[in-house]
Design a protein around this motif. Structure first.
Motif, PDB file in Angstrom:
ATOM      1  N   MET A   1      22.116  11.966 -22.135  1.00  0.00           N
ATOM      2  CA  MET A   1      23.179  11.610 -23.067  1.00  0.00           C
ATOM      3  C   MET A   1      23.007  10.187 -23.580  1.00  0.00           C
ATOM      4  N   SER A   2      22.751   9.247 -22.681  1.00  0.00           N
ATOM      5  CA  SER A   2      22.599   7.849 -23.062  1.00  0.00           C
ATOM      6  C   SER A   2      21.372   7.645 -23.944  1.00  0.00           C
ATOM      7  N   ALA A   3      20.265   8.335 -23.616  1.00  0.00           N
ATOM      8  CA  ALA A   3      19.025   8.184 -24.378  1.00  0.00           C
ATOM      9  C   ALA A   3      19.193   8.657 -25.820  1.00  0.00           C
ATOM     10  N   VAL A   4      19.806   9.829 -25.995  1.00  0.00           N
ATOM     11  CA  VAL A   4      20.007  10.361 -27.348  1.00  0.00           C
ATOM     12  C   VAL A   4      20.983   9.478 -28.126  1.00  0.00           C
ATOM     13  N   SER A   5      21.984   8.938 -27.445  1.00  0.00           N
ATOM     14  CA  SER A   5      22.928   8.034 -28.104  1.00  0.00           C
ATOM     15  C   SER A   5      22.220   6.781 -28.622  1.00  0.00           C
ATOM     16  N   LEU A   6      21.322   6.212 -27.802  1.00  0.00           N
ATOM     17  CA  LEU A   6      20.587   5.023 -28.233  1.00  0.00           C
ATOM     18  C   LEU A   6      19.583   5.358 -29.327  1.00  0.00           C
ATOM     19  N   ALA A   7      18.872   6.477 -29.180  1.00  0.00           N
ATOM     20  CA  ALA A   7      17.905   6.884 -30.210  1.00  0.00           C
ATOM     21  C   ALA A   7      18.603   7.178 -31.533  1.00  0.00           C
ATOM     22  N   GLY A   8      19.837   7.652 -31.428  1.00  0.00           N
ATOM     23  CA  GLY A   8      20.609   7.940 -32.637  1.00  0.00           C
ATOM     24  C   GLY A   8      20.900   6.714 -33.469  1.00  0.00           C
ATOM     25  N   GLN A   9      20.709   5.520 -32.901  1.00  0.00           N
ATOM     26  CA  GLN A   9      20.911   4.296 -33.668  1.00  0.00           C
ATOM     27  C   GLN A   9      19.888   4.162 -34.800  1.00  0.00           C
ATOM     28  N   ILE A  10      18.700   4.744 -34.618  1.00  0.00           N
ATOM     29  CA  ILE A  10      17.698   4.719 -35.687  1.00  0.00           C
ATOM     30  C   ILE A  10      18.157   5.586 -36.850  1.00  0.00           C
ATOM     31  N   THR A  11      18.649   6.786 -36.521  1.00  0.00           N
ATOM     32  CA  THR A  11      19.208   7.647 -37.566  1.00  0.00           C
ATOM     33  C   THR A  11      20.409   6.981 -38.222  1.00  0.00           C
ATOM     34  N   PHE A  12      21.210   6.302 -37.417  1.00  0.00           N
ATOM     35  CA  PHE A  12      22.353   5.576 -37.956  1.00  0.00           C
ATOM     36  C   PHE A  12      21.903   4.502 -38.942  1.00  0.00           C
ATOM     37  N   ALA A  13      20.814   3.791 -38.610  1.00  0.00           N
ATOM     38  CA  ALA A  13      20.296   2.760 -39.511  1.00  0.00           C
ATOM     39  C   ALA A  13      19.849   3.375 -40.834  1.00  0.00           C
ATOM     40  N   LEU A  14      19.170   4.525 -40.767  1.00  0.00           N
ATOM     41  CA  LEU A  14      18.763   5.208 -41.998  1.00  0.00           C
ATOM     42  C   LEU A  14      19.980   5.681 -42.778  1.00  0.00           C
ATOM     43  N   THR A  15      20.977   6.173 -42.051  1.00  0.00           N
ATOM     44  CA  THR A  15      22.203   6.628 -42.706  1.00  0.00           C
ATOM     45  C   THR A  15      22.867   5.500 -43.488  1.00  0.00           C
ATOM     46  N   LEU A  16      22.719   4.267 -43.012  1.00  0.00           N
ATOM     47  CA  LEU A  16      23.270   3.122 -43.735  1.00  0.00           C
ATOM     48  C   LEU A  16      22.640   2.996 -45.121  1.00  0.00           C
ATOM     49  N   PHE A  17      21.331   3.255 -45.192  1.00  0.00           N
ATOM     50  CA  PHE A  17      20.677   3.238 -46.509  1.00  0.00           C
ATOM     51  C   PHE A  17      21.187   4.380 -47.375  1.00  0.00           C
TER      52      PHE A  17
END
Length: 480
Positions: free
Chosen positions: A74-90
């Protein structure tokens, strides 16, 4: 005679005072009784809120379901999701810039110009997605080390990043199309396509986690990533089919001519500040996540769950901000400045109401959250405090997102959000968060409170800017 004049003057003052009070009461009542505006707003808000809810539910489902398998997964996917979150910002920056122009040109019913806006947005969005795809696919461990030193989390997160990176290529196009048709007041279709594909994503995730790989966290993470890729590809196919068969606008390559040059200048004029705002804000959130990630794994797990609950609670607030901005932009494109001003006033009041509802929702969901996730005693104590802090955070968040990300951008006032977030997040919150975590070493919940003060600090500044009404601008051109 003087006494008579004095009495008459006092009567006039008292009459004017009563008139102002009556006018104020009528205006406040009109906020709720303008059925035409409320109907238009709800037609947009409900589908957008539903779309936001399902989008947040996908992330929530991933976190919750993986939490039942393993806290580390759970923690790993949450942290990895920050990369997708960064792309989502664009994506958010590009789609907001496209939405600003689309809403105002939709007010003029200039569909040909909107077609050009879509082409421009898709071109730049796809270029950015390729960069994120290559970095996530080729250097996943390097990206994960930014968020944590835990080797198990790095291993799990890297596997998720590599598989999930293929979804970026499909999202680049579909997100721009859905944003543009939503700004053309076709929020129902946008919500239907997104909801269908995201619901499929949840179903596939459940099959992977509970049926196929219930005892293998690493394979469960891989299955979740592949389910995301498949659902995003289906979303893109739905957009292309609609555009080809029934769509008002279509996927086309940009045309190089004088009109395109002028429109491109406008696109970047209003997109770059918004894009900068999202990068500054999202970069700061990513940095705070990294700070939390270096405190301890229990705080990472608690923050993962708290973020999910918070995102679920504010879906209606996001609907108000997005739906209201479409209407404000449309009114400004029509030249109805006073109508746009009244719409902004109503949205601000609704934002306060829905923010309070969001905060109460978090407190109401607390018992259900603790019953659904498997956390150790320390992580549970952190989560309990985080949820109380998040309940108050949502009120300020709702009002700021409605004004800064909704009303201001709809009228072309997109620079304010950039400077506001740059100062508040990078000059105040992040330095304080760093000092609290690594120098003063305050208790984890005090650290979480400090990094959650950004919306409270921005609230009075945004309100002053709102009352200046510098956001009332018609930014369209007459290309005919």
């Amino acid at each position: 005679m003087d006494q008579t004049i004095k009495i008459s003057y006092l009567d006039i003052v008292e009459t004017n005072r009563k008139d102002r009070i009556c006018l104020g009461k009528r205006n406040r009542v009109a906020l709720f009784t303008d059925h035409g505006f409320n109907r238009e707003l709800m037609t947009l808000v409900i589908p957008i809120a539903l779309q936001n809810l399902i989008s947040a539910t996908v992330v929530s489902a991933d976190i919750v379901m993986l939490g039942m398998v393993s806290q580390s997964a759970m923690s790993a996917v949450s942290l990895a999701g920050q990369i997708t979150f960064a792309l989502t910002l664009f994506y958010m920056g590009m789609s907001t810039g496209a939405g600003i122009l689309t809403a105002q040109y939709w007010g003029k019913r200039d569909v040909l110009t909107i077609q050009r806006v879509l082409s421009i947005a898709c071109m730049f969005s796809f270029c950015i997605s390729i960069l994120f795809f290559l970095s996530s696919f080729m250097f996943p461990e390097t990206l994960m080390r930014f968020f944590t030193n835990d080797q198990e989390l790095i291993q799990y997160g890297s596997r998720f990043l590599q598989m999930n990176s293929f979804s970026y290529l499909a999202m680049a196009i579909s997100q721009m199309y859905l944003s543009v048709i939503r700004s053309m007041e076709n929020a129902k279709l946008s919500a239907w396509i997104s909801s269908l594909c995201l619901s499929l994503n949840i179903l596939l995730n459940a099959i992977c986690i509970f049926v196929l790989f219930s005892s293998n966290p690493e394979m469960a993470i891989t299955g979740v990533a592949l389910a995301t890729v498949l659902s995003r590809i289906i979303e893109l196919v739905c957009c292309m089919v609609h555009s080809t068969t029934r769509g008002t606008i279509h996927f086309r390559l940009p045309v190089r001519d004088g009109v395109q040059v002028s429109l491109l200048k406008d696109f970047w004029k209003y997109t770059l500040p918004v894009q900068g705002n999202y990068i500054v804000w999202g970069g700061a959130l990513t940095a705070t996540t990294a700070i939390i990630g270096h405190v301890n794994s229990d705080m990472v797990a608690a923050n993962s769950v708290a973020s999910v609950v918070k995102n679920l609670a504010v879906v209606l607030c996001g609907g108000i901000a997005t739906g209201g901005s479409v209407l404000v932009g449309k009114y400004l494109g029509q030249g109805s400045v006073e109508k746009a001003k009244q719409a902004g006033n109503r949205m601000y009041l609704y934002a306060l109401i829905f923010g309070i509802i969001a905060g109460c929702t978090i407190l109401f969901l607390k018992p259900f959250v603790f019953s659904m996730v498997s956390l150790n005693v320390t992580a549970q104590s952190y989560l309990n405090g985080m949820l109380y802090i998040s309940a108050f955070y949502c009120i300020a968040k709702s009002m700021n997102s409605t004004t800064i990300a909704g009303v201001f951008t709809a009228g072309g006032d997109s620079k304010f959000g950039f400077w506001c977030d740059a100062i508040v997040m990078w000059v105040i919150i992040l330095p304080l968060g760093y000092l609290c975590a690594f120098v003063w070493q305050v208790p984890p919940l005090v650290l979480y409170l400090i990094i959650s003060l950004d919306e409270v600090i921005k609230l009075p500044v945004a309100f002053i800017r709102y009352r200046q009404y510098k956001w009332l601008n018609n930014i369209t051109r007459n290309f005919a």
